[in-house]
Structures are given as structure tokens and as C-alpha cells.
Design a protein around this motif. Structure first.
Motif, PDB file in Angstrom:
ATOM      1  N   ASP A 195     -31.875 -76.988  -3.145  1.00 15.64           N
ATOM      2  CA  ASP A 195     -32.419 -78.369  -3.305  1.00 15.64           C
ATOM      3  C   ASP A 195     -31.616 -79.129  -4.335  1.00 15.64           C
ATOM      4  OD1 ASP A 195     -34.046 -80.955  -3.857  1.00 15.64           O
ATOM      5  OD2 ASP A 195     -35.849 -79.883  -4.516  1.00 15.64           O
ATOM      6  N   PRO A 196     -31.051 -80.167  -4.136  1.00 17.64           N
ATOM      7  CA  PRO A 196     -30.141 -81.168  -4.689  1.00 17.64           C
ATOM      8  C   PRO A 196     -30.712 -81.169  -6.334  1.00 17.64           C
ATOM      9  CG  PRO A 196     -30.936 -82.485  -3.202  1.00 17.64           C
ATOM     10  CD  PRO A 196     -31.252 -81.035  -2.712  1.00 17.64           C
ATOM     11  N   ASN A 197     -32.319 -81.291  -6.337  1.00 16.54           N
ATOM     12  CA  ASN A 197     -33.160 -81.537  -7.444  1.00 16.54           C
ATOM     13  C   ASN A 197     -33.370 -80.505  -8.056  1.00 16.54           C
ATOM     14  OD1 ASN A 197     -32.577 -84.327  -7.479  1.00 16.54           O
ATOM     15  ND2 ASN A 197     -34.088 -84.662  -5.982  1.00 16.54           N
ATOM     16  N   SER A 198     -33.127 -79.257  -7.753  1.00 12.51           N
ATOM     17  CA  SER A 198     -33.494 -78.041  -8.633  1.00 12.51           C
ATOM     18  C   SER A 198     -33.312 -77.997  -9.830  1.00 12.51           C
ATOM     19  CB  SER A 198     -32.716 -76.847  -7.913  1.00 12.51           C
ATOM     20  OG  SER A 198     -31.263 -76.872  -8.084  1.00 12.51           O
ATOM     21  N   PRO A 199     -33.886 -77.200 -10.747  1.00  8.71           N
ATOM     22  CA  PRO A 199     -33.737 -77.171 -12.396  1.00  8.71           C
ATOM     23  C   PRO A 199     -32.553 -76.876 -12.677  1.00  8.71           C
ATOM     24  CG  PRO A 199     -36.072 -76.027 -11.476  1.00  8.71           C
ATOM     25  CD  PRO A 199     -34.945 -76.303 -10.252  1.00  8.71           C
ATOM     26  N   HIS A 200     -31.775 -75.990 -11.898  1.00  6.35           N
ATOM     27  CA  HIS A 200     -30.604 -75.699 -12.419  1.00  6.35           C
ATOM     28  C   HIS A 200     -29.520 -76.664 -12.159  1.00  6.35           C
ATOM     29  CE1 HIS A 200     -26.775 -73.349 -12.763  1.00  6.35           C
ATOM     30  NE2 HIS A 200     -26.384 -73.966 -11.752  1.00  6.35           N
ATOM     31  N   LYS A 201     -29.656 -77.612 -11.199  1.00  5.92           N
ATOM     32  CA  LYS A 201     -28.648 -78.517 -10.727  1.00  5.92           C
ATOM     33  C   LYS A 201     -28.959 -79.766 -11.675  1.00  5.92           C
ATOM     34  CE  LYS A 201     -27.571 -77.200  -5.938  1.00  5.92           C
ATOM     35  NZ  LYS A 201     -27.745 -77.456  -4.732  1.00  5.92           N
ATOM     36  N   ILE A 202     -30.257 -79.762 -12.083  1.00  3.84           N
ATOM     37  CA  ILE A 202     -30.596 -81.110 -12.733  1.00  3.84           C
ATOM     38  C   ILE A 202     -29.864 -80.599 -14.302  1.00  3.84           C
ATOM     39  CG2 ILE A 202     -32.558 -82.261 -14.258  1.00  3.84           C
ATOM     40  CD1 ILE A 202     -34.130 -81.829 -11.638  1.00  3.84           C
TER      41      ILE A 202
END
Length: 370
Positions: free
Chosen positions: A168-175
Motif C-alpha cells: 500500500d502506498p500509504n503503509s506506515p513504513h512508506k509514510i
């Protein structure tokens, strides 16, 4: 905060020729909008003992004082992930004798960290910007407790390292990675954007103020009227001053993009008050230039009384002198409104004008009156 400049600050004097007086209206147009994209380092204010690069023994970000967290995060980002490569990674205790592989640093470069003291891996962006550890099993593996179940690490999609990054582009890691990029990219900070916007506004202000000054100079030089009978937007002739600004904007796209209706309503620099202020500064510069031309020479005064269109009584003062090259000059110096034309009133007003420009009465060698 520096004191705001007045319109007078835009004018500078220029040498006076023998034939006419020229006033140079110098407007500062070169605005230094170049700003460094590098944020000033504040790491020197952080004690070295507060920074522990070993992810297995360092304090959590939430344990630092709130006023130091931003500096701590920037310091860790500057150093990058802790990735010791020239060490002997220990084997775990299972029968397959698995251990950490240095190649994982390359495949997950930018966020993966390894702690030799606890033989576990961590995520730097999640450590810096992740939520406060809550102690649930598995939820804080890459933040506080560390992950070291090597038998689950593989190249398949269910690998814990790949799952931690998430699809997901809005995963916690990517955020959290985006937060790191925003912190490093100082040019996008709100303070920097405000500085750029303010510099652009200053540049635009100088452009349309310079346009108003040049138009006022031209009209004054040609002895033309400034105001019009109807200066509304629907008028076909809004007066010489506004029409001249419109004419100037047709030859300069930069001027056309900032003047008149495009300019802010509270900063058009076309109001009668602004026109009078510009003319007042021009007149003051002319009188100062005449004063410098006279120097310490003797002079004569010529005074005449008349009435303007509003029936107000006014006194015109003309100075006659011999300039440094031996030529006789006559300069129209001042117009003073007086309440009456008695000798005492005229005498007092003449003394006030001469003393204001440091012209001594004892240097007068002649007087002429109507």
C-alpha cells in the motif's frame, strides 16, 4: 525586524549638469532571492552522549525532550542507517544455523539497520517517525524490540522485510519514509516557502512602485495634469497618470502582470496620496540639488505673489546666483502658501525656507519683489 523603508529611500542624488537638473529615481530591483537549500545545522547543540547509533541500545524518540526531538531526528538522518558490514554475524541457536546476511543491506538500503549487541534488525524511518511503542508482540519489532527470526527471511513476498515495507502506498513504513524526506528537504518547509513568497511580493512591489515613479516624473517634466475627471474602471479616460501606466504596461509584460487592477487593492501605488508623495520627494530632491549647485556663493532672491485655481494665496521664490563656472543661473526654488501678503508674513516665510536649506540671509546680495 528591520524598519520598513519609506518611498524616499528609493531616491538617490545624481550629479547636476550645467544646463538642467536631473533627478535620478533609483529603485532597488535586484532582490536577492537566492536562498540556500541547506538547512542550518543544529546538531552542534546536541550532546554527543544523547546520540547512540546502535539501534539495540538507543533511547526511543519519545523519550527525548519534545524541544529536542526535531534535532535528534535530523542528526540520525544525517548519519544514515547503522549498517556494520565488517563484523562476524553470529548464528542463531536453531538447527539450521542461520544468521544475518550483509546482502540485505543492499536490497533494503536506506532504512535497514543492524544491532550487533542484540543481533537484530531495525527500521530507521519507523524508529524516527513511527508511533510510540505499545509493547504488543510483533508490533514494535522494527522499532524497539528488533527482529531476528532469520528463518522467515526469504526472497518471497511473505518475507517479513517486504511485508514491513508494504504494498500500500500509504503503509506506515512508506509514510515514515516520506516524513524523513520532508525533514531533509528543507526547501519545502513552510518557513522557506513563506520566505520565497515574501521575496516575490517585494520584487513585485518594487516593479509597480518604480512604474508609478517613472510615470510621475514624466508628467511632472512635461507639466501635465495627473488626475482625470472620471477615474473609474468604466471610464474611457482615467487621467494622464493611470493612462500612462496602462500605456507603459503594453510594452513590458512584467509591468503588466503587477500594476493597476492586478495589484492588491491596498497597494496599487496610484492613489492621489501616493502621487503627491512622489511629487513631494521629487521636489525635495530638486531643491537639494539647487542648494548644492549654489554652494557658498552669494545669491539674490526674486519673490512674487499670486493665487492658484483654488484662490489660495501663494508665494513663489526664485534664486539667482553665479555658479562655479561663472554663469548666471536662475532657479525656481519653492512655492509657499501664505495666509496673507503682508510684508511681515512674506519675510517670515522667506526666512523659514532659506533656513530649512541652510541658505544664510547674510549671503543675499539682492532682492526683487512684484
Amino acid at each position: 525586524m528591520s524598519k520598513r523603508k519609506k518611498v524616499d529611500a528609493f531616491f538617490k542624488k545624481k550629479d547636476v549638469s550645467n544646463l538642467e537638473i536631473k533627478i535620478l529615481v533609483a529603485v532597488e530591483t535586484n532582490v536577492d532571492t537566492s536562498m540556500s537549500d541547506e538547512h542550518p545545522s543544529k546538531c552542534s547543540r546536541i550532546q554527543s552522549e544523547e546520540i547512540d547509533h546502535n539501534p539495540g541500545s538507543r533511547k526511543q524518540i519519545c523519550e527525548f525532550p519534545i524541544n529536542k526531538q526535531d534535532e535528534i531526528q535530523r542528526t540520525y538522518l544525517k548519519e544514515g542507517p547503522y549498517q556494520p558490514e565488517n563484523i562476524d554475524y553470529p548464528y542463531n541457536n536453531d538447527t539450521h544455523r542461520r544468521r544475518f546476511q550483509v546482502s540485505w543491506f543492499e536490497s533494503h538500503r536506506g532504512w535497514l539497520e543492524y544491532s550487533p549487541s542484540v543481533d537484530a534488525i531495525y527500521c530507521l524511518p519507523c524508529y524516527l517517525f513511527g508511533k510510540k511503542p505499545i509493547g504488543h508482540p510483533g508490533s514494535d519489532a522494527f522499532i524497539s524490540t528488533g527482529f531476528n527470526n532469520w528463518k522467515k527471511v526469504s526472497e518471497r513476498m511473505n518475507c517479513p522485510l517486504i511485508c514491513h515495507v508494504g504494498k500500500d502506498p500509504n503503509s506506515p513504513h512508506k509514510i515514515d519514509v516520506k516524513c524523513c524526506e520532508d525533514l531533509k528537504n528543507y526547501s519545502q518547509h513552510i518557513v522557506k516557502l513563506i520566505e520565497k513568497q515574501t521575496s516575490k511580493e517585494l520584487e513585485n512591489n518594487r516593479v509597480w512602485l518604480k512604474t508609478s515613479i517613472k510615470c510621475a516624473r514624466w508628467l511632472a517634466f512635461q507639466a501635465c495634469a495627473f488626475r482625470g475627471h472620471d477615474e473609474s474602471l468604466d471610464s474611457k479616460n482615467r487621467g494622464n497618470f493611470i493612462e500612462l501606466i496602462k500605456f507603459a504596461s503594453t510594452f513590458n509584460n512584467k509591468v503588466a502582470s503587477v500594476v493597476l487592477e492586478i495589484a492588491p487593492r491596498n497597494a496599487k501605488y496610484t492613489s492621489p496620496t501616493i502621487q503627491k508623495e512622489i511629487l513631494h520627494i521629487l521636489a525635495s530632491n530638486v531643491r537639494n540639488a539647487i542648494r548644492e549647485e549654489i554652494g557658498d556663493a552669494k545669491f539674490c532672491i526674486l519673490v512674487n505673489e499670486a493665487r492658484d485655481e483654488s484662490k489660495r494665496k501663494q508665494m513663489a521664490i526664485i534664486l539667482r546666483f553665479v555658479e562655479k563656472n561663472g554663469f548666471i543661473k536662475e532657479r525656481f526654488f519653492h512655492v509657499v502658501h501664505v495666509r496673507d501678503t503682508t510684508a511681515l508674513t512674506l519675510k517670515n516665510e522667506i526666512c523659514v525656507v532659506l533656513s530649512r536649506y541652510n541658505l544664510h540671509i547674510e549671503n543675499i546680495r539682492g532682492q526683487g519683489y512684484d
